[in-house]
Design an enzyme around this catalytic site. Sequence first.
Site, mmCIF file in Angstrom:
data_model
loop_
_atom_site.group_PDB
_atom_site.id
_atom_site.type_symbol
_atom_site.label_atom_id
_atom_site.label_comp_id
_atom_site.label_asym_id
_atom_site.label_seq_id
_atom_site.Cartn_x
_atom_site.Cartn_y
_atom_site.Cartn_z
ATOM 1 N N ASN A 165 -7.022 5.364 14.304
ATOM 2 C CA ASN A 165 -7.905 5.170 13.155
ATOM 3 C C ASN A 165 -8.403 3.732 13.211
ATOM 4 O O ASN A 165 -7.630 2.811 12.943
ATOM 5 C CB ASN A 165 -7.136 5.431 11.859
ATOM 6 C CG ASN A 165 -8.047 5.538 10.647
ATOM 7 O OD1 ASN A 165 -9.264 5.429 10.759
ATOM 8 N ND2 ASN A 165 -7.451 5.746 9.488
ATOM 9 N N SER A 196 10.055 6.480 9.969
ATOM 10 C CA SER A 196 9.437 6.103 11.239
ATOM 11 C C SER A 196 9.844 4.690 11.645
ATOM 12 O O SER A 196 9.908 3.784 10.815
ATOM 13 C CB SER A 196 7.911 6.181 11.114
ATOM 14 O OG SER A 196 7.281 5.774 12.307
ATOM 15 N N GLU A 204 0.821 -1.204 0.000
ATOM 16 C CA GLU A 204 0.000 0.000 0.000
ATOM 17 C C GLU A 204 0.856 1.256 0.000
ATOM 18 O O GLU A 204 1.933 1.287 0.595
ATOM 19 C CB GLU A 204 -0.900 0.033 1.244
ATOM 20 C CG GLU A 204 -1.960 -1.036 1.272
ATOM 21 C CD GLU A 204 -2.843 -0.922 2.507
ATOM 22 O OE1 GLU A 204 -2.743 0.098 3.228
ATOM 23 O OE2 GLU A 204 -3.633 -1.845 2.757
ATOM 24 N N CYS A 237 2.411 -4.960 16.077
ATOM 25 C CA CYS A 237 1.747 -3.988 16.950
ATOM 26 C C CYS A 237 0.254 -4.308 16.987
ATOM 27 O O CYS A 237 -0.374 -4.510 15.941
ATOM 28 C CB CYS A 237 1.975 -2.572 16.434
ATOM 29 S SG CYS A 237 3.720 -2.092 16.382
ATOM 30 N N CYS A 291 -2.914 2.181 7.756
ATOM 31 C CA CYS A 291 -1.980 1.302 7.058
ATOM 32 C C CYS A 291 -2.399 -0.165 7.138
ATOM 33 O O CYS A 291 -2.703 -0.677 8.209
ATOM 34 C CB CYS A 291 -0.589 1.480 7.667
ATOM 35 S SG CYS A 291 0.635 0.399 6.944
#
Length: 344
Positions: free
Chosen positions: A291, A186, A89, A113, A334
């Site tokens: 989100n 990140s 993506e 995560c 994501c």
Amino acid sequence: MLLGRSAAELESWAVAQGQKPFRGRQLHDWLYAKGARSLSEITVLPKAWRESLKEDGVEVGRLKEVHRSVAADATTKLLLSTDDGETIETVGIPTDQRLTVCVSSQVGCPMACRFCATGKGGLQRSLRTHEIVDQVLSVREVMDRRPSHIVFMGMGEPLLNSQAVLDAIRCLNDDLGIGQRRITVSTVGVPKTLPQLAELALATLGRAQFTLAVSLHAPNQALREELIPTAHAYPYEALLEDCRHYLAVTGRRVSFEYILLGGLNDAPEHAAELADRVGGFQSHVNLIAYNPIEEEEFQRPTRARIEGFQRVLERRGVAVSLRASRGLDQNAACGQLRRRRQGS
């Protein structure tokens, strides 16, 4: 693959192929300025050479668009297919002043995560340089606009693919003209990788001017391990010490990412504890309201909780900002699009 090579590399390669150096410069122009998807499009090159390259299996290295999702705010998510059939993506996030591209560094992610859709499927492999660069070109092509900022916040852990990520940054900087200071890498934190990143960046790029964003997501080790299973191998203080080392070597302040999960890590006392951890550190805290992803137990915090958390940090003298949520109506978090397509 030709994509990802510098102008000098393409010139040398062209000469090695028996061509004049200017053929390499022509290739460079068509790859990066014009965004050619195949050798057949690069009609300025001799047809005989193009045919010879095709026979030798030389390819540009562009990915194929599998699916496109456009939100009401024009945030555009692309699902791209690699040459081995994997999907990744990338997201284009537009405002009046800029176009930010969120790129992936791996197919899937090994960090698991709990709040992240990508981590649900594990890691398939790391991306190659041209696959990272293509994401930026694909967004530019679809949105018909030049990207201004790049964030390595898509699928994967960039520091588990450091060399390809840094090679892509070199390409984005030198070949696409996107300044390093407009690029953010990140990481959730992998032991020993931050010191290595500082040294590798200096060796690969000559300087490390991109922003390093470290995903804390909790104010203490216990809660961090609950949210990020791999955090058990990287004590909180050791992570912060490595951030200080990175700052000392590169001279660039660190950004700390903190995703706010309703009722879990968004209380005023969490904010106060976080301020104690990062206070006095040359850094910036970037708050992210969760989100929601499908079939997950976490909740987006209320506006009052978000603003209250931010106020506590501000009163403690911590530089803080709240990231605007984009693409909520199209599940822009994501990994969601890829996960949905795989399940269909």
